[in-house]
Design an enzyme around this catalytic site. Sequence first.
Site, PDB file in Angstrom:
ATOM      1  N   GLY A 248       0.703  -1.011   0.000  1.00 13.06           N
ATOM      2  CA  GLY A 248       0.033   0.182   0.073  1.00 13.06           C
ATOM      3  C   GLY A 248       0.803   1.238   0.046  1.00 13.06           C
ATOM      4  O   GLY A 248       1.855   1.249   0.754  1.00 13.06           O
ATOM      5  N   ALA A 249       0.532   2.160  -0.971  1.00  4.90           N
ATOM      6  CA  ALA A 249       1.568   3.291  -1.101  1.00  4.90           C
ATOM      7  C   ALA A 249       2.034   4.023   0.189  1.00  4.90           C
ATOM      8  O   ALA A 249       3.126   4.255   0.371  1.00  4.90           O
ATOM      9  CB  ALA A 249       0.793   4.364  -2.169  1.00  4.90           C
TER      10      ALA A 249
ATOM     11  N   ARG B 203      10.317  -2.000  -5.405  1.00  8.70           N
ATOM     12  CA  ARG B 203       9.091  -1.839  -5.970  1.00  8.70           C
ATOM     13  C   ARG B 203       9.081  -0.741  -6.976  1.00  8.70           C
ATOM     14  O   ARG B 203       9.406   0.432  -6.402  1.00  8.70           O
ATOM     15  CB  ARG B 203       7.982  -2.078  -5.344  1.00  8.70           C
ATOM     16  CG  ARG B 203       7.862  -3.235  -4.393  1.00  8.70           C
ATOM     17  CD  ARG B 203       6.257  -3.533  -3.811  1.00  8.70           C
ATOM     18  NE  ARG B 203       5.280  -3.942  -4.607  1.00  8.70           N
ATOM     19  CZ  ARG B 203       4.068  -3.738  -4.430  1.00  8.70           C
ATOM     20  NH1 ARG B 203       3.659  -3.635  -3.369  1.00  8.70           N
ATOM     21  NH2 ARG B 203       3.060  -4.142  -5.440  1.00  8.70           N
TER      22      ARG B 203
ATOM     23  N   GLN C 203      -5.959  -8.739  -2.188  1.00  6.31           N
ATOM     24  CA  GLN C 203      -6.060  -7.573  -0.957  1.00  6.31           C
ATOM     25  C   GLN C 203      -7.482  -7.370  -0.696  1.00  6.31           C
ATOM     26  O   GLN C 203      -7.527  -6.616   0.428  1.00  6.31           O
ATOM     27  CB  GLN C 203      -5.044  -6.319  -1.552  1.00  6.31           C
ATOM     28  CG  GLN C 203      -3.942  -6.412  -1.645  1.00  6.31           C
ATOM     29  CD  GLN C 203      -3.344  -7.011  -3.173  1.00  6.31           C
ATOM     30  OE1 GLN C 203      -4.127  -7.528  -3.750  1.00  6.31           O
ATOM     31  NE2 GLN C 203      -2.197  -6.457  -3.475  1.00  6.31           N
TER      32      GLN C 203
ATOM     33  N   ASP D 178      -1.483   4.842  -6.150  1.00  7.67           N
ATOM     34  CA  ASP D 178      -0.084   4.444  -6.077  1.00  7.67           C
ATOM     35  C   ASP D 178       0.757   5.489  -6.629  1.00  7.67           C
ATOM     36  O   ASP D 178       1.664   5.743  -6.155  1.00  7.67           O
ATOM     37  CB  ASP D 178       0.461   3.254  -6.601  1.00  7.67           C
ATOM     38  CG  ASP D 178      -0.140   1.849  -5.757  1.00  7.67           C
ATOM     39  OD1 ASP D 178      -1.254   1.694  -6.126  1.00  7.67           O
ATOM     40  OD2 ASP D 178       0.534   1.459  -4.694  1.00  7.67           O
TER      41      ASP D 178
ATOM     42  N   ASN E  39      -3.113   2.760  -9.994  1.00 10.50           N
ATOM     43  CA  ASN E  39      -3.719   1.988  -8.950  1.00 10.50           C
ATOM     44  C   ASN E  39      -3.578   0.371  -9.124  1.00 10.50           C
ATOM     45  O   ASN E  39      -3.323  -0.041 -10.435  1.00 10.50           O
ATOM     46  CB  ASN E  39      -4.943   2.572  -8.282  1.00 10.50           C
ATOM     47  CG  ASN E  39      -5.352   1.878  -7.027  1.00 10.50           C
ATOM     48  OD1 ASN E  39      -4.549   2.091  -6.007  1.00 10.50           O
ATOM     49  ND2 ASN E  39      -6.764   1.416  -6.688  1.00 10.50           N
ATOM     50  N   LYS E  40      -4.168  -0.370  -8.250  1.00  9.31           N
ATOM     51  CA  LYS E  40      -4.010  -1.905  -8.372  1.00  9.31           C
ATOM     52  C   LYS E  40      -4.747  -2.223  -9.747  1.00  9.31           C
ATOM     53  O   LYS E  40      -5.693  -1.750  -9.946  1.00  9.31           O
ATOM     54  CB  LYS E  40      -4.668  -2.335  -7.222  1.00  9.31           C
ATOM     55  CG  LYS E  40      -4.954  -3.869  -7.063  1.00  9.31           C
ATOM     56  CD  LYS E  40      -3.550  -4.742  -7.232  1.00  9.31           C
ATOM     57  CE  LYS E  40      -2.472  -4.203  -6.413  1.00  9.31           C
ATOM     58  NZ  LYS E  40      -0.963  -4.546  -6.504  1.00  9.31           N
TER      59      LYS E  40
HETATM   60  O1  MRU Z   1       0.395  -4.108  -4.602  1.00  7.47           O
HETATM   61  P1  MRU Z   1      -0.078  -3.352  -3.338  1.00  7.47           P
HETATM   62  O2  MRU Z   1      -0.882  -4.134  -2.328  1.00  7.47           O
HETATM   63  O3  MRU Z   1       0.814  -2.469  -2.549  1.00  7.47           O
HETATM   64  O4  MRU Z   1      -1.182  -2.370  -4.038  1.00  7.47           O
HETATM   65  C1  MRU Z   1      -1.715  -1.439  -3.168  1.00  7.47           C
HETATM   66  C2  MRU Z   1      -2.669  -0.537  -3.964  1.00  7.47           C
HETATM   67  O5  MRU Z   1      -2.779  -0.399  -5.305  1.00  7.47           O
HETATM   68  C3  MRU Z   1      -3.508   0.360  -3.325  1.00  7.47           C
HETATM   69  O6  MRU Z   1      -4.661   0.615  -3.842  1.00  7.47           O
HETATM   70  C4  MRU Z   1      -2.803   1.893  -3.342  1.00  7.47           C
HETATM   71  O7  MRU Z   1      -1.503   1.467  -2.724  1.00  7.47           O
HETATM   72  C5  MRU Z   1      -3.342   2.668  -2.342  1.00  7.47           C
HETATM   73  S1  MRU Z   1      -3.222   2.393  -0.692  1.00  7.47           S
HETATM   74  C6  MRU Z   1      -4.049   3.535   0.184  1.00  7.47           C
END
Ligand code: MRU
Length: 343
Positions: free
Chosen positions: A44-45, A86, A191, A232, A241-242
């Site tokens: 998560g960012a 990452r 997630q 992100d 985003n994801k």
């Molecule tokens: O691969 P991840 O689980 O780190 O991806 C996270 C996301 O895409 C979240 O939606 C994003 O970081 C926003 S978190 C507040």
Amino acid sequence: MRTIFWDGCVKLIDQTLLPDKFEIIECRRVEELADAIKRLAVRGAPALEAAGGYGVALAAHERDFSSVDELKEHVKRAAEFLASTRPTAVNLFYGIERVLKAAMDGNSVEEVRQLALSEAEKIADEDVERNKQMGKHGAKLLEDGFTVLTYCNTGRLATVDWGTALGVIRSAVEEGKKIKVIACETRPLNQGSRLTAWELMKDGIEVTLITDSMAGIVMQKGMVDCVIVGADRIVRDAVFNKIGTYTVAVLAKEHGIPFYVAAPATTFDWGREAKDVVIEERSREELIYCNIKCKQSLIAPSDVKVYNPAFDATPLKYVTALITEKGVIYPPYEENVPKILGF
Ligand code: MRU
């Protein structure tokens, strides 16, 4: 409890084990923290922003140094190593660079350590504060009785505490509004089902789990009042985003449903465009095994060709508004983002 914190070393909730097990892991070496980031034990960012900051502080503490110059060299190398874990969430780099800069002002081993750790702690504290602010601004968009569709995990676990998109929902609930959530499971690492459903149930917020492919039917049936997701990285023309967020955004537009993105100012990378951003590609194992942790039960032929991008870019034309700690930003973003965020 915070998702990530300092207690003589970096401690964090191992998110790969949830919802089966709740375990805190201890990272005493930068390598251990880098591994935790790569395998998404911390993710998560905004949580990555804190992890990057704490990682640089950890580098300053992880062993003895014979001089301040040796320590600074070690910290710089560790910062580069952490930055290679990452590529997509810009917050990770922000956290690393901010603590590195603070550390470089130290004139002794002790001072570098102290400056690095206090800057990392500031980042973590600020994250909690700004999420509460974001929550207050965003809650105004949610009416009592709303059902919100969300994607991935943007809650306490994706931040230091409270959350971005889930923080907005939490704030609305705290104000007394009855909000229901539809959580997409978020393949391939789930997630949404593993983390979002778990978090919301713990808080007593009503949540219904759907597969990602059901986002269309729930919108078509009029079951969704708005969508809120996190980000992100937000660039001049898109929100990263994801993977799967873009699909949800297009569906929301087709059904006339507002699509909001909640993210702090540190998620903005306004000098860049979508074409400049590296989208992380992850392992084939994430797609071919039913459970990536035990790698036993195949759900695809073991030698099938796989494409596994972890994020996608949603063009800003699909975004109804951006919810930040400084307020809700509406189009035209080209004009309003710099005005409100002061870029
Ligand atoms: O691969 P991840 O689980 O780190 O991806 C996270 C996301 O895409 C979240 O939606 C994003 O970081 C926003 S978190 C507040």
